[in-house]
Structures are given as C-alpha cells and as structure tokens.
Design a protein around this motif. Sequence first.
Motif, PDB file in Angstrom:
ATOM      1  N   GLN A  48       4.243  21.304  54.800  1.00 34.38           N
ATOM      2  CA  GLN A  48       5.550  21.505  54.165  1.00 34.38           C
ATOM      3  C   GLN A  48       6.169  20.167  53.759  1.00 34.38           C
ATOM      4  O   GLN A  48       6.762  20.057  52.687  1.00 34.38           O
ATOM      5  CB  GLN A  48       6.480  22.269  55.109  1.00 34.38           C
ATOM      6  N   TRP A  49       6.036  19.150  54.604  1.00 30.18           N
ATOM      7  CA  TRP A  49       6.518  17.817  54.243  1.00 30.18           C
ATOM      8  C   TRP A  49       5.776  17.305  53.012  1.00 30.18           C
ATOM      9  O   TRP A  49       6.383  16.733  52.104  1.00 30.18           O
ATOM     10  CB  TRP A  49       6.336  16.825  55.394  1.00 30.18           C
ATOM     11  N   ALA A  50       4.470  17.505  53.005  1.00 31.82           N
ATOM     12  CA  ALA A  50       3.661  17.052  51.868  1.00 31.82           C
ATOM     13  C   ALA A  50       4.055  17.783  50.591  1.00 31.82           C
ATOM     14  O   ALA A  50       4.098  17.184  49.508  1.00 31.82           O
ATOM     15  CB  ALA A  50       2.182  17.262  52.172  1.00 31.82           C
ATOM     16  N   ASN A  51       4.349  19.078  50.713  1.00 27.06           N
ATOM     17  CA  ASN A  51       4.771  19.856  49.539  1.00 27.06           C
ATOM     18  C   ASN A  51       6.113  19.345  48.997  1.00 27.06           C
ATOM     19  O   ASN A  51       6.321  19.290  47.780  1.00 27.06           O
ATOM     20  CB  ASN A  51       4.888  21.336  49.892  1.00 27.06           C
ATOM     21  N   ALA A  52       7.024  18.997  49.923  1.00 31.82           N
ATOM     22  CA  ALA A  52       8.326  18.461  49.503  1.00 31.82           C
ATOM     23  C   ALA A  52       8.155  17.137  48.766  1.00 31.82           C
ATOM     24  O   ALA A  52       8.786  16.899  47.722  1.00 31.82           O
ATOM     25  CB  ALA A  52       9.230  18.277  50.719  1.00 31.82           C
ATOM     26  N   ASP A  53       7.271  16.271  49.305  1.00 28.40           N
ATOM     27  CA  ASP A  53       6.997  14.995  48.642  1.00 28.40           C
ATOM     28  C   ASP A  53       6.386  15.214  47.263  1.00 28.40           C
ATOM     29  O   ASP A  53       6.778  14.569  46.281  1.00 28.40           O
ATOM     30  CB  ASP A  53       6.048  14.148  49.492  1.00 28.40           C
ATOM     31  N   ALA A  54       5.424  16.142  47.187  1.00 24.93           N
ATOM     32  CA  ALA A  54       4.764  16.424  45.918  1.00 24.93           C
ATOM     33  C   ALA A  54       5.755  16.981  44.891  1.00 24.93           C
ATOM     34  O   ALA A  54       5.697  16.638  43.702  1.00 24.93           O
ATOM     35  CB  ALA A  54       3.619  17.405  46.135  1.00 24.93           C
ATOM     36  N   PHE A  55       6.664  17.846  45.365  1.00 27.38           N
ATOM     37  CA  PHE A  55       7.674  18.422  44.466  1.00 27.38           C
ATOM     38  C   PHE A  55       8.554  17.328  43.867  1.00 27.38           C
ATOM     39  O   PHE A  55       8.817  17.311  42.652  1.00 27.38           O
ATOM     40  CB  PHE A  55       8.530  19.428  45.242  1.00 27.38           C
ATOM     41  N   LEU A  56       9.005  16.391  44.719  1.00 24.87           N
ATOM     42  CA  LEU A  56       9.878  15.326  44.237  1.00 24.87           C
ATOM     43  C   LEU A  56       9.143  14.390  43.273  1.00 24.87           C
ATOM     44  O   LEU A  56       9.706  13.965  42.267  1.00 24.87           O
ATOM     45  CB  LEU A  56      10.435  14.531  45.417  1.00 24.87           C
ATOM     46  N   HIS A  57       7.890  14.084  43.571  1.00 22.44           N
ATOM     47  CA  HIS A  57       7.130  13.215  42.672  1.00 22.44           C
ATOM     48  C   HIS A  57       6.781  13.932  41.371  1.00 22.44           C
ATOM     49  O   HIS A  57       6.704  13.293  40.318  1.00 22.44           O
ATOM     50  CB  HIS A  57       5.857  12.729  43.371  1.00 22.44           C
ATOM     51  N   ARG A  58       6.595  15.229  41.449  1.00 27.39           N
ATOM     52  CA  ARG A  58       6.256  15.994  40.236  1.00 27.39           C
ATOM     53  C   ARG A  58       7.461  16.117  39.316  1.00 27.39           C
ATOM     54  O   ARG A  58       7.354  15.971  38.106  1.00 27.39           O
ATOM     55  CB  ARG A  58       5.733  17.384  40.625  1.00 27.39           C
ATOM     56  N   HIS A  59       8.630  16.400  39.899  1.00 23.20           N
ATOM     57  CA  HIS A  59       9.821  16.606  39.082  1.00 23.20           C
ATOM     58  C   HIS A  59      10.703  15.349  38.997  1.00 23.20           C
ATOM     59  O   HIS A  59      11.573  15.282  38.129  1.00 23.20           O
ATOM     60  CB  HIS A  59      10.636  17.780  39.631  1.00 23.20           C
ATOM     61  N   GLY A  60      10.513  14.422  39.905  1.00 25.07           N
ATOM     62  CA  GLY A  60      11.183  13.131  39.830  1.00 25.07           C
ATOM     63  C   GLY A  60      12.689  13.230  39.706  1.00 25.07           C
ATOM     64  O   GLY A  60      13.382  13.891  40.473  1.00 25.07           O
ATOM     65  N   GLY A  61      13.203  12.526  38.666  1.00 22.60           N
ATOM     66  CA  GLY A  61      14.639  12.451  38.469  1.00 22.60           C
ATOM     67  C   GLY A  61      15.296  13.784  38.213  1.00 22.60           C
ATOM     68  O   GLY A  61      16.465  13.977  38.553  1.00 22.60           O
ATOM     69  N   LYS A  62      14.559  14.726  37.623  1.00 24.07           N
ATOM     70  CA  LYS A  62      15.131  16.046  37.363  1.00 24.07           C
ATOM     71  C   LYS A  62      15.532  16.731  38.663  1.00 24.07           C
ATOM     72  O   LYS A  62      16.564  17.419  38.715  1.00 24.07           O
ATOM     73  CB  LYS A  62      14.136  16.910  36.588  1.00 24.07           C
ATOM     74  N   ALA A  63      14.721  16.556  39.697  1.00 26.83           N
ATOM     75  CA  ALA A  63      15.052  17.156  40.996  1.00 26.83           C
ATOM     76  C   ALA A  63      16.311  16.515  41.571  1.00 26.83           C
ATOM     77  O   ALA A  63      17.156  17.197  42.159  1.00 26.83           O
ATOM     78  CB  ALA A  63      13.885  16.991  41.964  1.00 26.83           C
ATOM     79  N   VAL A  64      16.462  15.198  41.404  1.00 27.30           N
ATOM     80  CA  VAL A  64      17.650  14.494  41.881  1.00 27.30           C
ATOM     81  C   VAL A  64      18.885  14.982  41.135  1.00 27.30           C
ATOM     82  O   VAL A  64      19.941  15.245  41.733  1.00 27.30           O
ATOM     83  CB  VAL A  64      17.483  12.971  41.691  1.00 27.30           C
ATOM     84  N   LEU A  87      19.289  17.888  39.339  1.00 21.80           N
ATOM     85  CA  LEU A  87      19.577  19.300  39.563  1.00 21.80           C
ATOM     86  C   LEU A  87      20.014  19.577  40.998  1.00 21.80           C
ATOM     87  O   LEU A  87      20.656  20.582  41.269  1.00 21.80           O
ATOM     88  CB  LEU A  87      18.354  20.156  39.209  1.00 21.80           C
ATOM     89  N   GLY A  88      19.651  18.665  41.918  1.00 22.25           N
ATOM     90  CA  GLY A  88      20.103  18.821  43.299  1.00 22.25           C
ATOM     91  C   GLY A  88      21.612  18.799  43.422  1.00 22.25           C
ATOM     92  O   GLY A  88      22.176  19.293  44.405  1.00 22.25           O
ATOM     93  N   ARG A  89      22.281  18.237  42.413  1.00 20.22           N
ATOM     94  CA  ARG A  89      23.743  18.214  42.397  1.00 20.22           C
ATOM     95  C   ARG A  89      24.359  19.600  42.275  1.00 20.22           C
ATOM     96  O   ARG A  89      25.533  19.797  42.544  1.00 20.22           O
ATOM     97  CB  ARG A  89      24.215  17.376  41.208  1.00 20.22           C
ATOM     98  N   CYS A  90      23.573  20.574  41.848  1.00 19.14           N
ATOM     99  CA  CYS A  90      24.113  21.913  41.585  1.00 19.14           C
ATOM    100  C   CYS A  90      24.340  22.716  42.850  1.00 19.14           C
ATOM    101  O   CYS A  90      25.045  23.722  42.823  1.00 19.14           O
ATOM    102  CB  CYS A  90      23.173  22.685  40.646  1.00 19.14           C
TER     103      CYS A  90
END
Length: 207
Positions: A99-115, A117-120
């Motif tokens: 699960q930690w690895a999936n979270a890391d992969a998600f952030l690296h895959r979506h990068g700044g967009k995740a940061v 959209l996290g504001r929502c």
Amino acid sequence: MVLDILHRIGEHVGAWLYLIAGFFAFAEAAIMVGVVFPGEASLLVAGLGAQRGWISLWPMVAIAAVAAVAGDSVGYEVGKHYGPALRSSALGRRISAKQWANADAFLHRHGGKAVFLGRCTALLRALIPGMAGMARLPYLRTFLPWNMAGGILWGGGCVLLGYVFSASLETISRYLTWGPIAVIAVLLVGYLAFRLLRRRRERAELS
C-alpha cells in the motif's frame, strides 16, 4: 442572530483574525490540523470579517495564500525527513508495504496534479504534502509550483468566498426583514382590487 454573534466575536478579535486564520491555513498540512479541523472554515470566517470591516480583504487573501503554501512545504519536509520512521513505526506497519508502494507510485505517476487536486478534500489536503515528501517527489520541479498554484487558489478563494457569502447574508437578511411586509402588501392590494372588481360586476348585473 448568527450575524450578531459573529459581529460581537469579530469586534473582540479584530486584527488577531489575520493571525488566527493564517495559523489554521498553515497548520492544516504542516502539523496535520486539517485532519480534525479543516482550515477553510477559519478562512471563510476571515472573509466574512473582511466584508464586515474587522480586517482588510486583500492582506487577508495574501496571508491565506502564503500560509497555505508555507504549511504544505513544511508538511512536505516533515514527510521527507520523518516518513521512513513513520512507516516503520507500529502505526505505519498497519499499512502494508504494498500500500505504501502504491501511494508512492500514484504520486510519481500523477505528480503535481495530485498535489493540486489534493486541495479539493480536507483530509487529502492535510496528508498529500507529507506523502509527497515521503515519496521524494521532486520539490522545486514538481511539488512547489503545483503547491503554489493550489495554495493561492484555495487560500484566496476561501477568503473571497467568505466575503461574498457575508454580503449575500446581508442581502438575504434584508429581504427576510422586508420581504414578508412586501408580500402582505401585495396580497392586500390584490384582495382590495378583487373586491372592487366584484362590486362593479354586481352593480353592472343589477342595472
């Protein structure tokens, strides 16, 4: 009633509202206060305070934006430096390595967009900066530009929304005060006009 209570609070707090609202905007991700108290609530009240004249609008907008960006940057650094210890702690081990690895992969895959959209979402807004730091998302190239865009939009937007909402409350309260009187007046005029037309019709039938 609510407006009167807020007005009394605002008169006592005054310029301290800058510091209070700025602190919650900063602390939301920096120390994860947003998990239990979303920072936008304080910014909405600050916007209301600006509309009421307790504080100035544009300085509050600037403070909100700077505090949000700074708080997320601190959250990023906390995640970067203390993330490994958190993951190996008893609490961190409740989340599997996959699960930690999936979270890391998600952030690296979506990068700044995740940061951005996290504001929502309040919970993600409090957690994403720290998770980005844990995942070693590039700070200057990826995290900071998207963090600034999201922080400015969110911080300034919440204050302005509170400002507009407060002005709307004044309009609504005005209508609630005079609206029933206007409705009664219209109904009364309508009733009198109906009675007058009915009498004329009755007289016309008799003649």
